[in-house]
Design an enzyme around this catalytic site. Structure first.
Site, short mmCIF file in Angstrom:
data_model
loop_
_atom_site.label_atom_id
_atom_site.label_comp_id
_atom_site.label_asym_id
_atom_site.label_seq_id
_atom_site.Cartn_x
_atom_site.Cartn_y
_atom_site.Cartn_z
N GLY A 1 -53.08 -56.17 33.95
CA GLY A 1 -52.68 -54.78 33.85
C GLY A 1 -52.04 -54.52 32.50
CB CYS A 2 -49.51 -52.05 31.46
SG CYS A 2 -48.59 -51.56 29.99
CG PHE A 3 -50.21 -55.27 26.43
CD1 PHE A 3 -49.47 -54.12 26.29
CD2 PHE A 3 -51.25 -55.47 25.53
CE1 PHE A 3 -49.73 -53.19 25.30
CE2 PHE A 3 -51.53 -54.56 24.53
CZ PHE A 3 -50.77 -53.41 24.42
CD1 TRP A 4 -46.43 -52.57 26.20
CD2 TRP A 4 -46.02 -50.70 27.37
NE1 TRP A 4 -46.84 -51.52 25.44
CE2 TRP A 4 -46.60 -50.35 26.12
CE3 TRP A 4 -45.69 -49.70 28.26
CZ2 TRP A 4 -46.84 -49.04 25.76
CZ3 TRP A 4 -45.93 -48.38 27.90
CH2 TRP A 4 -46.50 -48.06 26.65
CE1 TYR B 1 -47.69 -47.51 33.24
CE2 TYR B 1 -46.44 -49.29 32.22
CZ TYR B 1 -47.50 -48.86 33.01
OH TYR B 1 -48.36 -49.78 33.56
#
Length: 179
Positions: free
Chosen positions: A12-15, A157
């Protein structure tokens, strides 16, 4: 003496993945970037548009004297839903796929084994769709993506998605966190 190994993970989102692994003992570096596509030097915008074939990834350098590859994978599988094809929650597209980009045959075998165990133990009601692929060219994400959560905790987010995941992660893996 430190034994440094590298692996690359997409969940998913790398953050979120990067923020979690940056807090784990034995992780020397966690770099957000892109892997698994065909475009050379893709930008974040290009990857987000879905046309490059890349996944958002985090490339980890870790000290195997402090954390095993299996432990890295156990953490990885706790940070995302490996049964969602080309998405994580509201993040939809192949750039958000679940994938392990192995850097050697031992990593490949361990990744395949842990997926088989997850399936056998029926940890998830749906089948695991995590890809297990050989590493390809890693492109580091833009500077502003590195340590994004730490540098942008007020981002909506981060507050709505990353922060709750990290809170759960830190509770579950308290014994693995850096002091």
């Amino acid at each position: 003496m430190a034994q440094i190994e590298t692996t690359t993970l997409a969940g998913g989102c790398f953050w979120c993945i990067e923020a979690a692994f940056n807090s784990v003992q034995g992780i020397e570096k966690a770099i957000s970037g892109y892997m698994g596509g065909t475009t050379e030097n893709p930008s974040y915008k290009e990857v987000c548009n879905g046309g490059t074939g890349h996944a958002e990834v985090v490339q980890l350098s870790f000290d195997t004297e402090q954390i095993s590859y299996r432990e890295v994978l156990e953490i990885f599988f706790s940070l995302h839903n490996p049964t969602q094809l080309n998405r994580q929650g509201n993040d939809i597209g192949s750039q958000y796929r679940s994938a392990i980009f192995y850097h050697n045959e031992q990593q490949q075998q361990q990744a395949e084994n842990i997926i088989a165990e997850i399936e056998q133990d029926k940890i998830w009601p749906d089948p695991v769709v995590t890809e297990v692929n050989p590493q390809s060219t890693f492109y580091s994400g833009e500077d502003y993506h590195q340590e994004y959560f730490n540098n942008n905790p007020e981002n909506q987010y981060c507050q709505m998605v990353v922060s709750p995941k990290l809170a759960k992660f830190k509770k579950t893996f308290a014994d693995k966190l850096k002091v």
